[in-house]
Design a protein around this motif. Structure first.
Motif, PDB file in Angstrom:
ATOM      1  N   GLY A   1      42.218  24.449  49.656  1.00 52.67           N
ATOM      2  CA  GLY A   1      42.134  23.756  48.658  1.00 52.67           C
ATOM      3  C   GLY A   1      41.145  23.739  47.477  1.00 52.67           C
ATOM      4  O   GLY A   1      40.044  23.823  48.152  1.00 52.67           O
ATOM      5  N   GLY A   2      41.569  23.402  46.268  1.00 55.06           N
ATOM      6  CA  GLY A   2      40.396  23.255  45.388  1.00 55.06           C
ATOM      7  C   GLY A   2      39.641  22.095  45.503  1.00 55.06           C
ATOM      8  O   GLY A   2      39.610  21.282  46.479  1.00 55.06           O
TER       9      GLY A   2
ATOM     10  N   VAL B   1      33.130  29.082  34.028  1.00 55.24           N
ATOM     11  CA  VAL B   1      32.956  30.214  33.141  1.00 55.24           C
ATOM     12  C   VAL B   1      34.002  31.418  33.451  1.00 55.24           C
ATOM     13  O   VAL B   1      34.437  32.039  32.900  1.00 55.24           O
ATOM     14  CB  VAL B   1      31.405  30.664  33.132  1.00 55.24           C
ATOM     15  N   ASN B   2      33.929  31.511  34.968  1.00 53.67           N
ATOM     16  CA  ASN B   2      34.743  32.554  35.511  1.00 53.67           C
ATOM     17  C   ASN B   2      36.202  32.277  35.612  1.00 53.67           C
ATOM     18  O   ASN B   2      36.963  33.147  36.150  1.00 53.67           O
ATOM     19  CB  ASN B   2      33.990  32.963  36.959  1.00 53.67           C
ATOM     20  N   GLY B   3      36.714  31.030  35.292  1.00 47.90           N
ATOM     21  CA  GLY B   3      37.964  30.670  35.364  1.00 47.90           C
ATOM     22  C   GLY B   3      38.596  30.445  36.476  1.00 47.90           C
ATOM     23  O   GLY B   3      39.764  30.587  36.974  1.00 47.90           O
ATOM     24  N   VAL B   4      37.793  29.912  37.560  1.00 43.90           N
ATOM     25  CA  VAL B   4      38.133  29.916  39.005  1.00 43.90           C
ATOM     26  C   VAL B   4      37.772  28.207  39.443  1.00 43.90           C
ATOM     27  O   VAL B   4      37.976  27.981  40.458  1.00 43.90           O
ATOM     28  CB  VAL B   4      37.601  30.767  39.719  1.00 43.90           C
ATOM     29  N   LEU B   5      37.659  27.213  38.312  1.00 40.42           N
ATOM     30  CA  LEU B   5      37.437  26.018  38.766  1.00 40.42           C
ATOM     31  C   LEU B   5      38.706  25.240  39.055  1.00 40.42           C
ATOM     32  O   LEU B   5      39.566  24.761  38.209  1.00 40.42           O
ATOM     33  CB  LEU B   5      36.482  25.256  37.787  1.00 40.42           C
ATOM     34  N   ALA B   6      39.176  25.183  40.406  1.00 37.18           N
ATOM     35  CA  ALA B   6      40.478  24.854  40.669  1.00 37.18           C
ATOM     36  C   ALA B   6      40.305  23.495  41.278  1.00 37.18           C
ATOM     37  O   ALA B   6      39.482  22.996  41.891  1.00 37.18           O
ATOM     38  CB  ALA B   6      41.194  25.675  41.689  1.00 37.18           C
ATOM     39  N   THR B   7      41.406  22.639  40.913  1.00 39.58           N
ATOM     40  CA  THR B   7      41.535  21.214  41.522  1.00 39.58           C
ATOM     41  C   THR B   7      42.904  20.971  41.882  1.00 39.58           C
ATOM     42  O   THR B   7      43.889  21.890  41.794  1.00 39.58           O
ATOM     43  CB  THR B   7      41.346  19.949  40.348  1.00 39.58           C
TER      44      THR B   7
ATOM     45  N   TYR C   1      37.210  32.765  30.822  1.00 42.48           N
ATOM     46  CA  TYR C   1      38.272  33.469  31.296  1.00 42.48           C
ATOM     47  C   TYR C   1      39.411  32.770  31.543  1.00 42.48           C
ATOM     48  O   TYR C   1      39.375  31.577  32.026  1.00 42.48           O
ATOM     49  CB  TYR C   1      37.948  34.354  32.446  1.00 42.48           C
ATOM     50  N   ALA C   2      40.605  33.317  31.616  1.00 38.90           N
ATOM     51  CA  ALA C   2      41.743  32.714  31.946  1.00 38.90           C
ATOM     52  C   ALA C   2      41.977  32.447  33.538  1.00 38.90           C
ATOM     53  O   ALA C   2      40.861  33.004  34.019  1.00 38.90           O
ATOM     54  CB  ALA C   2      43.063  33.598  31.237  1.00 38.90           C
ATOM     55  N   GLU C   3      42.887  32.059  34.076  1.00 41.26           N
ATOM     56  CA  GLU C   3      42.857  31.881  35.266  1.00 41.26           C
ATOM     57  C   GLU C   3      42.637  33.271  36.025  1.00 41.26           C
ATOM     58  O   GLU C   3      42.990  34.112  35.710  1.00 41.26           O
ATOM     59  CB  GLU C   3      44.302  31.480  35.777  1.00 41.26           C
ATOM     60  N   ARG C   4      41.451  33.005  36.963  1.00 41.92           N
ATOM     61  CA  ARG C   4      41.367  34.073  37.762  1.00 41.92           C
ATOM     62  C   ARG C   4      41.683  34.195  39.079  1.00 41.92           C
ATOM     63  O   ARG C   4      41.707  35.312  39.989  1.00 41.92           O
ATOM     64  CB  ARG C   4      39.609  34.405  37.815  1.00 41.92           C
ATOM     65  N   ILE C   5      42.426  33.139  39.466  1.00 42.15           N
ATOM     66  CA  ILE C   5      42.908  32.909  40.777  1.00 42.15           C
ATOM     67  C   ILE C   5      44.333  32.664  40.738  1.00 42.15           C
ATOM     68  O   ILE C   5      44.732  32.023  39.536  1.00 42.15           O
ATOM     69  CB  ILE C   5      42.143  31.935  41.697  1.00 42.15           C
TER      70      ILE C   5
END
Length: 125
Positions: A12-13, A40-46, A107-111
Motif C-alpha cells: 500500500g501507499g 517530484v518523480n510522480g510516485v507519491l501514492a496514497t 512527472y505524471a504517474e510513474r507507478i
C-alpha cells in the motif's frame, strides 16, 4: 515456489483515513521521509484504509490471486493535492506555504496498479 506456496503481497501507499495517520505517526512520518522526491518523480501514492482493507479481503477470497500488488487510490502530483494531503496529515506536518513549492518538473504517474484493477474488476468491486 519450492514449497508450493502461492504468496500474495499487497504493497500500500501512504494509508489515509479517519485518524489513521495520527494513530500511526511513526509509520506515517517514516513514509514521508522521501515524500518530496516521490512527489517530484510522480510516485507519491496514497490509499484509503477502507479500500486497502477491501483489497486484502478480495485477495484472500480469490484463490487464483498470487504475486505482488501495488495498492493506491491516488497519486499526489499537483500543488493543490499536496496542500490537501498536508491538511489531512496536520498536525504531524505543517501546511506548506505557496513559496515552499520549488519549480520542478513533476512527472505524471510513474507507478501503475493495473494488476490490482484486474483483481478488483474480476471480483466486481
Amino acid at each position: 515456489m519450492d514449497r508450493m506456496l502461492e504468496m500474495v503481497s499487497i504493497n500500500g501507499g501512504l494509508v489515509l483515513g479517519p485518524d489513521v495517520a495520527l494513530q500511526n505517526a511513526q509509520v506515517t512520518m517514516s513514509y514521508l521521509q522521501g515524500a518530496e522526491q516521490m512527489y517530484v518523480n510522480g510516485v507519491l501514492a496514497t490509499v484509503d484504509v477502507s479500500f486497502l482493507a477491501d483489497v486484502h479481503i478480495q485477495a484472500f477470497e480469490d484463490c487464483s490471486t498470487s504475486g505482488r500488488y501495488f495498492c493506491f487510490n491516488q497519486i499526489v502530483n499537483s500543488d493543490a493535492e499536496t496542500v490537501k494531503l498536508a491538511r489531512l496529515l496536520s498536525p504531524l506536518i505543517s501546511i506548506p506555504s505557496r513559496h515552499d513549492f520549488q519549480e520542478s518538473e513533476i512527472y505524471a504517474e510513474r507507478i501503475r496498479n493495473k494488476k490490482l484493477r484486474k483483481l478488483i474488476e474480476g471480483n466486481a468491486y
